[in-house]
Design a protein around this motif. Structure first.
Motif, PDB file in Angstrom:
ATOM      1  N   ARG A   2      71.282  78.674 109.275  1.00 17.84           N
ATOM      2  CA  ARG A   2      71.298  77.365 109.144  1.00 17.84           C
ATOM      3  C   ARG A   2      69.731  77.256 109.017  1.00 17.84           C
ATOM      4  N   SER A   3      69.393  75.882 108.457  1.00 16.24           N
ATOM      5  CA  SER A   3      68.261  75.398 108.580  1.00 16.24           C
ATOM      6  C   SER A   3      67.593  75.430 109.759  1.00 16.24           C
ATOM      7  N   VAL A   4      66.005  75.719 109.623  1.00 11.61           N
ATOM      8  CA  VAL A   4      65.148  76.001 111.093  1.00 11.61           C
ATOM      9  C   VAL A   4      64.491  75.022 111.082  1.00 11.61           C
ATOM     10  N   LEU A   5      64.826  74.335 112.707  1.00 12.98           N
ATOM     11  CA  LEU A   5      63.903  73.379 112.960  1.00 12.98           C
ATOM     12  C   LEU A   5      62.728  73.815 114.127  1.00 12.98           C
ATOM     13  N   HIS A   6      61.844  72.838 114.283  1.00 13.14           N
ATOM     14  CA  HIS A   6      60.815  73.277 115.211  1.00 13.14           C
ATOM     15  C   HIS A   6      61.340  73.582 116.418  1.00 13.14           C
ATOM     16  N   SER A   7      62.052  73.212 117.108  1.00 10.27           N
ATOM     17  CA  SER A   7      62.756  73.669 118.348  1.00 10.27           C
ATOM     18  C   SER A   7      63.312  75.205 118.246  1.00 10.27           C
ATOM     19  N   ASP A   8      63.722  75.596 117.116  1.00  8.21           N
ATOM     20  CA  ASP A   8      64.096  76.874 116.847  1.00  8.21           C
ATOM     21  C   ASP A   8      62.796  77.868 116.825  1.00  8.21           C
ATOM     22  N   VAL A   9      61.901  77.339 116.344  1.00  8.89           N
ATOM     23  CA  VAL A   9      60.859  78.407 116.441  1.00  8.89           C
ATOM     24  C   VAL A   9      60.279  78.531 117.643  1.00  8.89           C
ATOM     25  N   VAL A  74      46.843  79.348 124.260  1.00 13.16           N
ATOM     26  CA  VAL A  74      47.276  80.757 124.711  1.00 13.16           C
ATOM     27  C   VAL A  74      47.455  81.551 123.563  1.00 13.16           C
ATOM     28  N   PRO A  75      46.297  82.254 123.136  1.00 13.79           N
ATOM     29  CA  PRO A  75      46.406  83.100 122.043  1.00 13.79           C
ATOM     30  C   PRO A  75      47.444  83.979 121.570  1.00 13.79           C
ATOM     31  N   GLU A  76      47.971  84.717 122.621  1.00 17.97           N
ATOM     32  CA  GLU A  76      48.941  85.403 122.884  1.00 17.97           C
ATOM     33  C   GLU A  76      50.383  84.828 122.296  1.00 17.97           C
ATOM     34  N   TYR A  77      50.550  83.500 122.805  1.00 18.67           N
ATOM     35  CA  TYR A  77      51.457  82.665 122.565  1.00 18.67           C
ATOM     36  C   TYR A  77      51.518  82.201 121.044  1.00 18.67           C
ATOM     37  N   CYS A  78      50.295  82.082 120.538  1.00 17.73           N
ATOM     38  CA  CYS A  78      50.237  81.450 119.136  1.00 17.73           C
ATOM     39  C   CYS A  78      50.534  82.833 118.066  1.00 17.73           C
ATOM     40  N   ALA A  79      50.468  83.903 118.608  1.00 19.73           N
ATOM     41  CA  ALA A  79      50.649  85.208 117.927  1.00 19.73           C
ATOM     42  C   ALA A  79      52.345  85.367 117.874  1.00 19.73           C
ATOM     43  N   CYS A  80      52.632  85.042 118.982  1.00 19.32           N
ATOM     44  CA  CYS A  80      54.575  84.863 118.952  1.00 19.32           C
ATOM     45  C   CYS A  80      54.993  83.849 117.888  1.00 19.32           C
ATOM     46  N   LEU A  81      54.499  82.758 117.982  1.00 16.29           N
ATOM     47  CA  LEU A  81      54.687  81.613 116.787  1.00 16.29           C
ATOM     48  C   LEU A  81      54.504  82.326 115.440  1.00 16.29           C
ATOM     49  N   THR A  82      53.451  82.950 115.271  1.00 18.20           N
ATOM     50  CA  THR A  82      53.047  83.659 113.868  1.00 18.20           C
ATOM     51  C   THR A  82      54.048  84.794 113.506  1.00 18.20           C
ATOM     52  N   LEU A  83      54.591  85.521 114.478  1.00 17.08           N
ATOM     53  CA  LEU A  83      55.585  86.544 114.236  1.00 17.08           C
ATOM     54  C   LEU A  83      56.845  85.771 113.940  1.00 17.08           C
ATOM     55  N   VAL A  84      57.492  84.868 114.693  1.00 14.67           N
ATOM     56  CA  VAL A  84      58.551  83.960 114.239  1.00 14.67           C
ATOM     57  C   VAL A  84      58.329  83.459 112.700  1.00 14.67           C
ATOM     58  N   LEU A  85      57.384  83.006 112.483  1.00 14.15           N
ATOM     59  CA  LEU A  85      57.325  82.123 110.942  1.00 14.15           C
ATOM     60  C   LEU A  85      57.127  83.399 109.973  1.00 14.15           C
ATOM     61  N   ASP A  86      56.522  84.251 110.275  1.00 12.81           N
ATOM     62  CA  ASP A  86      56.538  85.662 109.481  1.00 12.81           C
ATOM     63  C   ASP A  86      57.759  86.077 109.143  1.00 12.81           C
ATOM     64  N   GLY A  87      58.622  86.305 110.528  1.00 13.94           N
ATOM     65  CA  GLY A  87      59.962  86.618 110.238  1.00 13.94           C
ATOM     66  C   GLY A  87      60.793  86.000 109.361  1.00 13.94           C
TER      67      GLY A  87
END
Length: 95
Positions: A2-9, A74-87
């Protein structure tokens, strides 16, 4: 899926943040696949998948432990956000 929302990310990033860095790429691929499968299941049968929910990334992610959201300082959390978006981009490119 389904469409991805901010909360999903955010929810998916919190799952990744709870894991060791080496486990994160496999987990985001798994979450995306589970959300996609759950969406197909829900559309076909008219009810949510029993484990992976209604086909949203957030529903698939909520079956796993969630770390507290630390914020963008927190840089490590930002890296997690990036991984989600890349995925998500990789998934869209495949379909």
């Amino acid at each position: 899926m389904r469409s991805v929302l901010h909360s999903d990310v955010i929810t998916a990033a919190r799952v990744l943040f709870a894991l060791d860095a080496a486990e994160r790429p496999l987990m985001i691929a798994q979450l995306v696949k589970q959300a996609d499968c759950a969406d197909r299941f829900t559309r076909r049968l008219g009810k949510p998948h029993p484990e992976w929910g209604n086909g949203t990334l957030g529903a698939a992610a909520r079956q796993y432990p969630l770390a507290d959201e630390p914020g963008l300082s927190v840089p490590e959390y930002c890296a997690c956000l990036t991984l989600v978006l890349d995925g998500l981009v990789a998934h869209r490119n495949r379909h």
